[in-house]
Design an enzyme around this catalytic site. Structure first.
Site: not given
Ligand SMILES: Cc1cc2nc3c(=O)[nH]c(=O)nc-3n(C[C@H](O)[C@H](O)[C@H](O)COP(=O)(O)O)c2cc1C
Length: 291
Positions: A187, A283
């Site tokens: 991320r 997700h």
């Protein structure tokens, strides 16, 4: 109450000259929320994996869906209710499990606020493993609305069982096991600011309040929080295989839902293994980019 009736409150307030204090569109709410949330929480909430292609693809895929309304069916008596695992729910909607939602509330107790919203709306909350307040306190706020518990399965099976048995005792009505997050996705927004809230000790109440977790530590988490966090990091994610499914099935009598499954063959296999429900999800593009 039908959901559309919430607007009556707003219009009736308008007769007294009162207009909503908060925006009524998500587009207007989002920048205000971003301004109100500390940067470290903001990057965690907003960030997806890689170049966030899957985040964008999810939104545009959703926009391809439309509803075909039917007329002359007395829509004043709307019935959106569904039967799920023997429970009648007012709508097919759920609140997705969101670890760190606890940090997003002004008072730092967003899990409790979400549970209260579930109580008021009848929309069930799926409470994350990663909460600011322990699951028992979250469940106590559900009122008459059923709640589900989401489990990130730790590598320590005894700890997993303890979390599940606590969820059962607290009155959760189903177990949602998330399969796609035994390791965090890449991320960039969080990486750029070297930020991962749990490593700073946030949202670990279900662990630090757990007798099995505590028994694994030399000192209580209150006395040595850093050691507790390090132990959490070591045991957080278990890369489960299909061989683990009989064990997973055996640890609870609650309906078992697997979250993160996307392929039909995996659905069949889960069903054959005694799973009650599939939560089809990538997700939100936070885990594997490109899904
Ligand atoms: C800030 C944030 C935290 C999340 N935390 C969790 C979590 O703790 N457990 C989990 O299973 N999913 C978590 N998710 C994923 C959501 O439950 C959900 O899968 C995602 O928002 C996409 O929605 P969908 O699965 O309905 O497509 C999180 C998502 C966000 C945005």
């Amino acid at each position: 109450m039908a959901f559309a009736e919430y607007q009556d409150e707003i219009y009736l307030d308008g007769l007294r000259g009162v207009v909503p204090g908060l925006p009524v569109t998500c587009d207007e709410l989002q920048p205000l929320a971003e301004a109100a949330i500390p940067p470290a929480v903001r990057s965690y909430v907003a960030g997806g994996a890689g170049d966030e292609y899957t985040q964008r693809a999810n939104v545009s895929a959703f926009e391809q869906w439309g509803l075909v309304p039917r007329m002359m069916v007395s829509p004043t008596q709307r019935d959106l209710s569904v039967d799920l695992f023997g429970t009648r729910l007012p709508t097919p909607l759920f609140m997705a499990p969101v670890g760190v939602v606890g940090l997003c509330a002004q008072d730092g107790h967003g899990d409790l606020a979400t549970a209260r919203a579930a109580a008021r709306t009848g929309v069930p909350m799926i409470a994350s493993t990663l909460t600011v307040d322990p699951m028992e306190q979250v469940a106590a706020e559900f009122g008459g609305t059923p709640g589900f518990f989401q489990l990130y399965t730790p590598t320590d099976r005894e700890l997993a069982q303890s979390l599940v048995h606590r969820a059962e005792a607290a009155g959760f009505q189903a177990l949602v096991v998330t399969l796609d997050t035994w390791i965090t996705g890449w991320r960039p927004r969080d990486l750029a600011v070297s930020n991962f809230p749990q490593l700073r000790g946030h949202c670990l109440a279900n662990y630090t309040s757990d007798p099995v977790f505590r028994s694994r530590l030399e000192k209580a988490p209150e006395d040595d929080p850093a050691a507790a966090v390090m132990h959490w990091a070591k045991t957080f994610g278990n890369p489960l295989t299909w061989d683990d499914l009989p064990w997973l099935r055996s640890i609870t009598g609650l309906p078992l839902i697997l979250k993160g499954i996307c392929h039909p063959d995996d659905v069949r296999r889960a069903k054959d293994g005694g799973v009650d429900g599939i939560y089809c999800s990538n997700h939100g593009g936070r885990q594997a980019n490109g899904g």
